[in-house]
Design a protein around this motif. Structure first.
Motif, PDB file in Angstrom:
ATOM      1  N   LEU A   1      38.128  71.087  23.651  1.00 18.66           N
ATOM      2  CA  LEU A   1      37.522  71.671  24.852  1.00 18.66           C
ATOM      3  C   LEU A   1      36.019  71.887  24.655  1.00 18.66           C
ATOM      4  CD1 LEU A   1      38.563  72.604  27.565  1.00 18.66           C
ATOM      5  CD2 LEU A   1      39.072  74.834  26.560  1.00 18.66           C
ATOM      6  N   LEU A   2      35.688  72.385  23.476  1.00 15.21           N
ATOM      7  CA  LEU A   2      34.269  72.602  23.163  1.00 15.21           C
ATOM      8  C   LEU A   2      33.515  71.275  23.176  1.00 15.21           C
ATOM      9  CD1 LEU A   2      34.588  75.266  20.313  1.00 15.21           C
ATOM     10  CD2 LEU A   2      33.315  75.556  22.443  1.00 15.21           C
ATOM     11  N   GLN A   3      34.155  70.238  22.609  1.00 12.99           N
ATOM     12  CA  GLN A   3      33.501  68.916  22.613  1.00 12.99           C
ATOM     13  C   GLN A   3      33.350  68.396  24.034  1.00 12.99           C
ATOM     14  OE1 GLN A   3      35.161  66.120  19.886  1.00 12.99           O
ATOM     15  NE2 GLN A   3      34.379  67.247  18.125  1.00 12.99           N
ATOM     16  N   LEU A   4      34.365  68.665  24.841  1.00  7.09           N
ATOM     17  CA  LEU A   4      34.333  68.198  26.229  1.00  7.09           C
ATOM     18  C   LEU A   4      33.166  68.841  26.984  1.00  7.09           C
ATOM     19  CD1 LEU A   4      36.051  66.470  28.239  1.00  7.09           C
ATOM     20  CD2 LEU A   4      37.085  68.608  28.972  1.00  7.09           C
ATOM     21  N   ILE A   5      32.926  70.108  26.715  1.00 13.85           N
ATOM     22  CA  ILE A   5      31.823  70.768  27.445  1.00 13.85           C
ATOM     23  C   ILE A   5      30.490  70.581  26.717  1.00 13.85           C
ATOM     24  CG2 ILE A   5      33.337  72.409  28.611  1.00 13.85           C
ATOM     25  CD1 ILE A   5      32.443  74.557  26.657  1.00 13.85           C
ATOM     26  N   GLY A   6      30.507  69.701  25.721  1.00 17.06           N
ATOM     27  CA  GLY A   6      29.240  69.261  25.147  1.00 17.06           C
ATOM     28  C   GLY A   6      28.808  69.937  23.860  1.00 17.06           C
TER      29      GLY A   6
ATOM     30  N   ALA B   1      41.488  67.433  25.131  1.00 17.90           N
ATOM     31  CA  ALA B   1      41.523  68.674  25.917  1.00 17.90           C
ATOM     32  C   ALA B   1      42.177  68.422  27.277  1.00 17.90           C
ATOM     33  CB  ALA B   1      40.109  69.198  26.114  1.00 17.90           C
TER      34      ALA B   1
ATOM     35  N   PRO C   1      37.223  64.540  22.651  1.00 14.97           N
ATOM     36  CA  PRO C   1      37.157  65.455  23.795  1.00 14.97           C
ATOM     37  C   PRO C   1      38.304  65.261  24.784  1.00 14.97           C
ATOM     38  CG  PRO C   1      35.095  64.237  23.529  1.00 14.97           C
ATOM     39  CD  PRO C   1      36.007  63.750  22.485  1.00 14.97           C
ATOM     40  N   ASN C   2      38.790  64.000  24.911  1.00 14.57           N
ATOM     41  CA  ASN C   2      39.844  63.777  25.918  1.00 14.57           C
ATOM     42  C   ASN C   2      41.169  64.425  25.526  1.00 14.57           C
ATOM     43  OD1 ASN C   2      40.334  62.045  23.897  1.00 14.57           O
ATOM     44  ND2 ASN C   2      40.521  60.199  25.143  1.00 14.57           N
TER      45      ASN C   2
END
Lengths: 251, 403
Positions: free
Chosen positions: B319-324, B401, B398-399
């Motif tokens: 999730l953290l990776q997804l939000i950058g 998440a 990221p995916n």
């Protein structure tokens, strides 16, 4: 409002594997979303919706095609034209079905972290997070952990986080699937509101046909092909009165 | 916002329990180093405290601490005549095991050369040095005796007139100080029956020998108590301690005594070295290997804990990776928790050790150097053990998440 499309996906194709094991998950899919436009993406499981969403979300680049976000040429096929992590942080917001929030952070911190990751100072990030939660009607739950929030409240917090860095595009993957029909409708209303008020393009993957009136445009995906179905004539924000859980937007 | 602290705060109870567990493990590692120091300190303390410049021991032996050494008591007088020798004293040292209150009672017996040495150099925590030539003793508190208590060894009873602390033999037994005569009496105590049997055997041997047949008076003499026989020497001592006169040439004294064929001369440094390379060495190496093993176990356990903690956070990391979130943010989350676990455990190890180590039967000496060394080891194993978790965290896409 800026006339530049929030996002423009041009002939995206995604191929997994090669030779005998080759699977084409998405074929020449094109979509253009204006700022403030809310788009629904329908389709059965395995039709390629998630492949499209992860491609335009810069998570899983396409095999070919181009992606422009906020007027910037971001992806040319699998080739990134800039740092995708950094670009995603600033220009793309995500909301999805469940487990949207980081469980060890409270509602405010879940929004604040998105801002801090974008180099906003902790003080300013906290202030902005509280403003966003206030806008979305969950400020009174700001110090509660995700497990202490209802499904609808969790989605509002997730939307607040997705909007924290004022992205060009907000992508939502079945955001109402885990919600009851009333809450689901409220969340859809929310997307329409934020799209209008923040000038953000919104793409929502959904199976919920009851809320289709919310959307400006509806696309359907089948066997990797993206087809523009229709344009909704009435926006939900105009057709449905505000529910008690929908907070009024300032300004 | 510090994500590592937020995560810990969220699962505080579990993290504290895990840290206590790691802390107890590190306490054992710390204790091993402390026991090692204690063994070395105990082994060398006596040699250092006695303060002899040279030791005369049985020829070609390393005694009296490293092995058994026997020299005649008269050697003390011979040594005193050597130019450059200021003082010579008898030294008797042996370990006994008796029974007291139905339990084994072990102690190292050290003879003081009365009346020159009354034990004034022995650091007493209570009581006084020896004041008479017999039936008094100084004892270490680790022996569990009280001041004024009377203990019977052999046919005699000895009163505890002074108590010492941390006077321990290299074997870990508390040391008791007697006069040389009493120390010998304790060591060579024989029952009346044994004396009678030995005297009878002596007579029998004499009667069988040609000399005994030709001179029966010799057999008659040999049948007398050993104390009345001029040819039978008094019991031997362990060594003779020498102090060199100020300004005297130590090497010259060594050369002179080395010329005697029946004894060897050792310096104080050599005695310490023999002890550390001899009997203490195996214990030292054993403790060292245990310490290495425990450090490895601590590292493996920490790695598994951190890996498990990371696995539980996979969705949050995605999730953290997804939000950058940048990689250093994810790396920092794992590494900071590893360091907090390591140094939290280290602090608990130190605090628990301070309370528990004094209760150990042998001394546990935790030095500043050892504490710094362990801190370095904890830092290294914290970083090393977080590698598994970091590798796993950085492999998250990221995916994940979205699923």
């Amino acid at each position: 409002m800026d006339n530049t499309p929030a996002i423009e996906a041009i002939e995206l194709t995604k191929v997994y594997g090669s030779g005998n094991t080759e699977v084409v998950a998405m074929r020449r899919a094109s979509m253009s979303v204006r700022r403030g436009e809310v788009v629904a993406l329908l389709g059965p499981s395995g039709s390629g919706k998630s492949t499209f969403l992860t491609a335009v979300g810069l998570i899983n680049p396409p095999t070919s095609g181009q992606i422009h976000i906020g007027g910037q040429f971001v992806l040319d096929g699998p080739h990134a034209r800039m740092n995708l992590t950094s670009f995603r942080r600033k220009h793309v917001g995500f909301v999805f079905q469940k487990s949207n929030l980081i469980p060890f952070l409270n509602a405010r911190e879940n929004v604040q972290i998105a801002l801090e990751l974008n180099d906003t100072s902790p003080r300013a990030a906290k202030k902005r997070a509280l403003e966003l939660l206030d806008n979305l009607g969950v400020k009174d739950r700001s110090e509660h952990l995700p497990t202490e929030l209802s499904g609808g409240q969790q989605q509002r917090v997730a939307v607040a986080r997705a909007l924290a860095n004022q992205p060009s595009i907000l992508l939502a993957d079945e955001p109402t699937a885990a919600l009851d029909s009333v809450t689901g409708r409220q969340v859809m209303e929310l997307f329409a509101r934020v799209a209008r008020e923040h000038g953000t393009g919104v793409i929502v993957v959904t199976h919920d046909h009851r809320a289709l009136s919310v959307f400006d445009t509806i696309y359907e995906m089948e066997d990797g092909l993206l087809i523009r179905q229709s344009a909704s004539t009435t926006r939900v924000s105009e057709a449905i009165p505000h529910s008690s859980e929908t907070a009024p937007c300032p300004g | 916002m510090n994500l590592a602290l937020k995560d810990i705060q969220h699962n505080l109870g579990r993290f504290v329990l895990t840290t206590v567990g790691v802390g107890m493990l590190l306490m054992v590692v710390m204790g091993m180093a402390g026991i090692y120091r204690g063994v070395v300190e105990d082994a060398t303390l006596l040699i250092d405290r006695i303060g002899a410049d040279l030791w005369i021991v049985q020829h070609d032996t390393r005694g009296p601490f490293a092995e058994v050494s026997r020299v005649p008591a008269s050697l003390m007088h011979r040594a005193r005549a050597v130019p450059g020798v200021k003082d010579s004293r008898e030294f008797v040292y042996h370990t006994i095991q008796r029974e007291r209150d139905g339990k084994p009672f072990r102690m190292a017996v050290l003879g003081l050369s009365w009346p020159h040495d009354k034990g004034e150099w022995v650091p007493l925590v209570a009581g006084r040095p020896l004041a008479q030539g017999h039936f008094e003793m100084l004892a270490d508190v680790s022996l569990g005796v009280r001041l004024g208590e009377r203990l019977t060894f052999g046919k005699e009873t000895y009163q505890v007139v002074g108590l010492t602390r941390n006077m321990i033999s290299s074997g870990g037994d508390g040391i008791a100080f007697f006069t040389v005569a009493d120390a010998e009496a304790i060591q060579f105590d024989t029952s009346g029956e044994a004396v009678r049997l030995e005297r009878s055997a002596r007579k029998s041997r004499g009667e069988r020998s040609e000399l005994g047949t030709k001179q029966p008076s010799l057999v008659e003499q040999a049948s007398k108590p050993s104390g009345e026989l001029p040819a039978i020497a008094r019991p031997q001592i362990s060594a003779v301690m020498l102090r060199i006169a100020p300004g005297a040439n130590v090497q010259q004294v060594i050369r002179t005594i080395s010329g005697w064929g029946d004894v060897s001369v050792r310096t104080c440094e050599e005695q310490t070295e023999y002890l550390l390379k001899g009997s203490v060495d195996k214990a030292r190496r054993q403790l060292g290997l245990f310490r290495v093993l425990l450090t490895l176990i601590a590292a493996i356990i920490m790695a598994l804990i951190l890996y498990t903690l990371t696995l539980e956070k996979i969705h949050s990391i995605a999730l953290l990776q997804l939000i950058g979130a940048r990689k250093p943010v994810i790396l920092g989350l794992i590494l900071q928790q590893a360091l907090l676990l390591g140094f939290g455990g280290y602090a608990i190890a130190y605090l628990l050790g301070q309370q528990l180590f004094p209760l150990f039967p042998r001394r546990v000496i935790v030095t500043g150097g050892d504490l710094w060394q362990l801190a370095g080891i904890v830092l290294a194993i914290s970083v090393a053990s977080s590698i598994l978790g970091i590798a796993k965290a950085l492999s998250v896409q990221p995916n994940e998440a979205l699923g």
